[in-house]
Design an enzyme around this catalytic site. Sequence first.
Site, PDB file in Angstrom:
ATOM      1  NE  ARG A  69      17.385  -8.062   9.350  1.00  0.00           N
ATOM      2  CZ  ARG A  69      16.830  -7.087   9.483  1.00  0.00           C
ATOM      3  NH1 ARG A  69      15.648  -6.536   9.123  1.00  0.00           N
ATOM      4  NH2 ARG A  69      17.485  -6.102  10.125  1.00  0.00           N
ATOM      5  CD  GLU A 106      14.679   3.261   8.978  1.00  0.00           C
ATOM      6  OE1 GLU A 106      14.951   2.046   8.442  1.00  0.00           O
ATOM      7  OE2 GLU A 106      13.585   3.823   8.788  1.00  0.00           O
TER       8      GLU A 106
HETATM    9  O1  LIG Z   1      18.784   0.290   3.189  1.00  0.00           O
HETATM   10  P1  LIG Z   1      19.643   0.498   4.509  1.00  0.00           P
HETATM   11  O2  LIG Z   1      19.074   1.801   4.962  1.00  0.00           O
HETATM   12  O3  LIG Z   1      20.990   0.274   4.282  1.00  0.00           O
HETATM   13  O4  LIG Z   1      19.137  -0.623   5.429  1.00  0.00           O
HETATM   14  C1  LIG Z   1      18.788  -2.072   4.896  1.00  0.00           C
HETATM   15  C2  LIG Z   1      19.549  -2.966   6.153  1.00  0.00           C
HETATM   16  O5  LIG Z   1      19.237  -2.793   7.225  1.00  0.00           O
HETATM   17  C3  LIG Z   1      19.112  -4.064   7.744  1.00  0.00           C
HETATM   18  O6  LIG Z   1      20.060  -4.795   8.101  1.00  0.00           O
HETATM   19  P2  LIG Z   1      20.834  -4.390   9.761  1.00  0.00           P
HETATM   20  O7  LIG Z   1      21.799  -3.279   9.314  1.00  0.00           O
HETATM   21  O8  LIG Z   1      19.831  -4.005  10.640  1.00  0.00           O
HETATM   22  O9  LIG Z   1      21.495  -5.608  10.119  1.00  0.00           O
HETATM   23  P3  LIG Z   1      21.009  -7.046  10.573  1.00  0.00           P
HETATM   24  O10 LIG Z   1      20.390  -7.839   9.348  1.00  0.00           O
HETATM   25  O11 LIG Z   1      22.476  -7.663  10.819  1.00  0.00           O
HETATM   26  O12 LIG Z   1      20.018  -7.097  11.670  1.00  0.00           O
HETATM   27  C4  LIG Z   1      18.480  -4.921   6.553  1.00  0.00           C
HETATM   28  O13 LIG Z   1      18.277  -6.275   6.875  1.00  0.00           O
HETATM   29  C5  LIG Z   1      19.411  -4.440   5.314  1.00  0.00           C
HETATM   30  O14 LIG Z   1      20.492  -5.292   5.189  1.00  0.00           O
HETATM   31  N1  LIG Z   2      12.125  -0.559   9.087  1.00  0.00           N
HETATM   32  C1  LIG Z   2      13.158  -1.541   9.224  1.00  0.00           C
HETATM   33  N2  LIG Z   2      12.716  -2.621   9.112  1.00  0.00           N
HETATM   34  C2  LIG Z   2      13.733  -3.918   9.141  1.00  0.00           C
HETATM   35  N3  LIG Z   2      14.875  -3.622   8.934  1.00  0.00           N
HETATM   36  C3  LIG Z   2      15.351  -2.409   8.545  1.00  0.00           C
HETATM   37  N4  LIG Z   2      16.469  -2.033   8.124  1.00  0.00           N
HETATM   38  C4  LIG Z   2      16.307  -0.821   8.042  1.00  0.00           C
HETATM   39  N5  LIG Z   2      15.339  -0.305   8.263  1.00  0.00           N
HETATM   40  C5  LIG Z   2      14.522  -1.402   8.378  1.00  0.00           C
END
Ligand SMILES: O=P(O)(O)OC[C@H]1O[C@H](OP(=O)(O)OP(=O)(O)O)[C@H](O)[C@@H]1O
Ligand SMILES: Nc1ncnc2[nH]cnc12
Length: 182
Positions: A69, A106
């Site tokens: 994202r 998370e």
């Molecule tokens: O602060 P944190 O606990 O590290 O989490 C934040 C990250 O989690 C989500 O990505 P995700 O890993 O779900 O990947 P995606 O964007 O590929 O769906 C979000 O877009 C951040 O990059």
């Molecule tokens: N609650 C949440 N919503 C969207 N992206 C996430 N990445 C980690 N936690 C998330």
Amino acid sequence: MSAYRDKDPRIHGIKTQIRVVPDFPKPGIMFQDITTLLLDTKSFKDTIDLFVERYKGKNISVVAGIEARGFIFGPPIALAIGAKFVPLRKPRKLPGKVISEAYVLEYGSDCLEMHVGAVGLGERALVVDDLIATGGTLCAAMNLLERGGAEVVECACVIELPDLKGRERLNGKPLYVLVESH
Ligand SMILES: O=P(O)(O)OC[C@H]1O[C@H](OP(=O)(O)OP(=O)(O)O)[C@H](O)[C@@H]1O
Ligand SMILES: Nc1ncnc2[nH]cnc12
């Protein structure tokens, strides 16, 4: 809540366009879905504009976006402030020589990679993502940039989940967010 969020009327509009989906991708997670924000042209533009207003003229030479994202918000900011864009990708996606950083999420664990040579010594970098939860992803991103020789000026996210205290994992590095979600 800090002054910029109280004063700028665009922030409220942005917050209302983010859809919260309970129990996705796992029970207990309140998923912050920015795809609905992207459907609203005013709120999407306001989001980019707020970041550009903050970072224009700050001598930032590289915007690093985190897969997936951060790839949506990073490139328009980079173009508008005259910086290059560096994608920080999930494992085995980049074809050249890479450096890697593992991190805990998370809802799981993962790894980020950056091409060797994407940033140079002394470059001023901004890290962009949609959201900070535990801060593990931003921490890994900053480590990659610093290992590449760049100075991380700030991290910028659309959303912060303050209850997860991700800021505390950033080793004092400034974090700028537009909205908080509890
Ligand atoms: O602060 P944190 O606990 O590290 O989490 C934040 C990250 O989690 C989500 O990505 P995700 O890993 O779900 O990947 P995606 O964007 O590929 O769906 C979000 O877009 C951040 O990059
Ligand atoms: N609650 C949440 N919503 C969207 N992206 C996430 N990445 C980690 N936690 C998330």
